[in-house]
Design a protein around this motif. Structure first.
Motif, mmCIF file in Angstrom:
data_model
loop_
_atom_site.group_PDB
_atom_site.id
_atom_site.type_symbol
_atom_site.label_atom_id
_atom_site.label_comp_id
_atom_site.label_asym_id
_atom_site.label_seq_id
_atom_site.Cartn_x
_atom_site.Cartn_y
_atom_site.Cartn_z
ATOM 1 N N THR A 168 0.761 -1.270 -0.039
ATOM 2 C CA THR A 168 -0.064 0.014 0.066
ATOM 3 C C THR A 168 0.940 1.237 0.001
ATOM 4 N N LEU A 169 0.718 2.309 -0.881
ATOM 5 C CA LEU A 169 1.120 3.289 -0.913
ATOM 6 C C LEU A 169 0.383 4.437 -0.053
ATOM 7 N N THR A 219 0.384 8.707 0.953
ATOM 8 C CA THR A 219 0.995 9.878 1.052
ATOM 9 C C THR A 219 0.076 11.109 1.186
ATOM 10 N N THR A 256 0.970 9.260 -7.373
ATOM 11 C CA THR A 256 1.135 8.026 -6.636
ATOM 12 C C THR A 256 0.155 7.368 -6.850
ATOM 13 N N ALA A 257 -1.244 7.558 -7.169
ATOM 14 C CA ALA A 257 -2.266 6.970 -7.515
ATOM 15 C C ALA A 257 -2.158 6.151 -8.639
ATOM 16 N N ALA A 286 0.448 3.301 -8.261
ATOM 17 C CA ALA A 286 0.098 2.448 -7.274
ATOM 18 C C ALA A 286 -1.064 1.405 -8.481
ATOM 19 N N CYS A 340 -3.814 2.414 -2.593
ATOM 20 C CA CYS A 340 -3.088 3.536 -2.446
ATOM 21 C C CYS A 340 -4.179 4.494 -1.517
ATOM 22 N N GLU A 341 -3.203 5.047 -0.384
ATOM 23 C CA GLU A 341 -4.360 5.973 0.543
ATOM 24 C C GLU A 341 -3.809 7.358 0.252
ATOM 25 N N LEU A 342 -4.477 8.094 -0.107
ATOM 26 C CA LEU A 342 -4.241 9.792 -0.069
ATOM 27 C C LEU A 342 -4.893 10.574 0.718
ATOM 28 N N ASP A 360 -7.629 11.173 -9.065
ATOM 29 C CA ASP A 360 -7.343 10.317 -7.919
ATOM 30 C C ASP A 360 -8.333 9.424 -7.703
ATOM 31 N N ALA A 369 -7.688 5.352 -5.864
ATOM 32 C CA ALA A 369 -7.302 5.709 -4.734
ATOM 33 C C ALA A 369 -8.404 5.986 -3.557
#
Ligand code: PLP
Length: 342
Positions: free
Chosen positions: A78-79, A81, A93-94, A97, A104-106, A128, A133
């Motif tokens: 899991t990324l 940021t 980032t999304a 991922a 992905c968790e934003l 996103d 994400a």
């Protein structure tokens, strides 16, 4: 010189990296702009880091090459940021991922200066969502680093293995992406038979500026790097850039020394606040778009390009100077700032 370049190649190769770019990004001359008498005979060039292939493109992909390498080496699934609602780093980032098959968790924080519907729902936020994400919108005043730590604890309790990236992906590892970009630029300049007097970049979380400066320092090139701060004050951005450049150098060549005088941060274009439009940003954006068909974003590129134009118009550079502006992407931000261009 070529020895310095291959030493930097070798130093960079010690860190895991996942290729996310399609190869070198082009360097192009701005012919119509450079011909304007007000630009005093300077040759303006752009490094097209907006033309990176994934997720709409932009500078964060160079950092994410090294960050994803680090994440995969740690077995992350899991990324995580954080950034502003219109964060380009969050959007990319999304996308990364999604391509890598990671979650992905934003964590997104609101802006004090932009509260209209376009800002809160359009632009990067649409993308996103498309990349799948999971978005955490924080209330005004919440601390994203505290929230991120709690979120990672919850994820670990669920058996997941999160990898956290700081604002803008500008950890020392992430910033290596721009030390690699400095090498790319030097080699392209040699192929083009050009010497750039300066490389000009926006400076937000300072990783882009720091990585480039670490690269030019280690290769002992005479090309200066100037960053226009859009987030911190000139003093804050200068301190952050000195600090970060030292950390990047530490990763690449622990004995290397940074001459603090080579850290050039200009605070003249920031305006009232991060993300607050300025007249100079709007004028620079229109000039570049209407003469070259190229787009800079309102938060970063527009302000830095305005700074470059101001210094060239002022006569800071002799005629014939070759100046390279790094286009860092951020196109979706234009749609989130619709009312600013009206
Ligand atoms: C993040 C960003 C920057 C600034 O890069 P930093 O490494 O954070 O200083 C510049 N331009 C765009 C479009 C960005 O998204």
């Amino acid at each position: 010189m070529s020895n310095d370049l291959s030493n930097l190649d070798a130093a960079l190769a010690r860190y895991p990296r996942v290729a996310l770019l399609e190869g070198k990004t082009p360097i192009q001359r701005l012919s119509r702009l450079s011909a304007l008498p007000e630009l005093n005979g300077c040759n303006l060039y752009v490094k097209r880091d907006d033309l990176t292939g994934l997720g709409g493109g932009g500078n964060k992909l160079r950092k994410l090459e090294f960050l994803l390498g680090e994440a995969l080496a740690e077995g992350a699934d899991t990324l995580v940021t954080w950034g502003g609602l219109q964060s380009n780093h969050a959007r990319l980032t999304a996308a990364v991922a999604a391509r890598q098959g990671l979650a992905c968790e934003l964590i997104l924080v609101p802006s004090a200066v932009r509260t209209d519907d376009d800002f809160r729902h359009s632009g990067n936020l649409i993308l996103d969502g498309l990349f799948g994400a999971n978005i955490h919108r924080l209330p005004d005043g919440a601390n994203p680093d505290v929230y991120a730590a709690e979120l990672q604890d919850r994820l670990r309790q669920q058996g997941r293995n999160p990898f956290f990236m700081p604002l803008g992906g500008s950890s020392p590892r992430g910033s290596l992406g721009y030390a690699a970009c400095a090498l790319e630029i030097l080699r392209q300049a040699m192929d083009l038979g050009l010497e750039f007097g300066q490389i000009i970049v926006p400076n937000g979380s300072s990783g882009t500026h720091s990585g480039l400066l670490a690269g030019t320092t280690l290769t002992r090139t005479s090309t200066l790097v100037t960053g226009y701060t859009v987030l911190g004050t000139a003093e804050q951005a200068l301190a952050a850039t000195v600090d970060k450049t030292r950390q990047v150098l530490q990763l690449l060549a622990p004995s290397a020394e940074l001459d603090e005088g080579s850290v050039r941060v200009d605070g003249s274009q920031r305006g009232d606040a991060y993300g607050a439009p300025t007249d100079a940003m709007l004028e620079a954006t229109r000039l570049l778009a209407s003469h070259e068909g190229l787009l800079v974003d309102p938060v970063y590129g527009g302000k830095a390009f305005a700074g470059l134009l101001a210094s060239v118009r002022r006569g800071d550079f002799p005629a014939g100077s070759n100046l390279l502006f790094v286009m860092t992407g951020g196109l979706p931000g234009i749609f989130a700032y619709r009312s600013a261009y009206a």
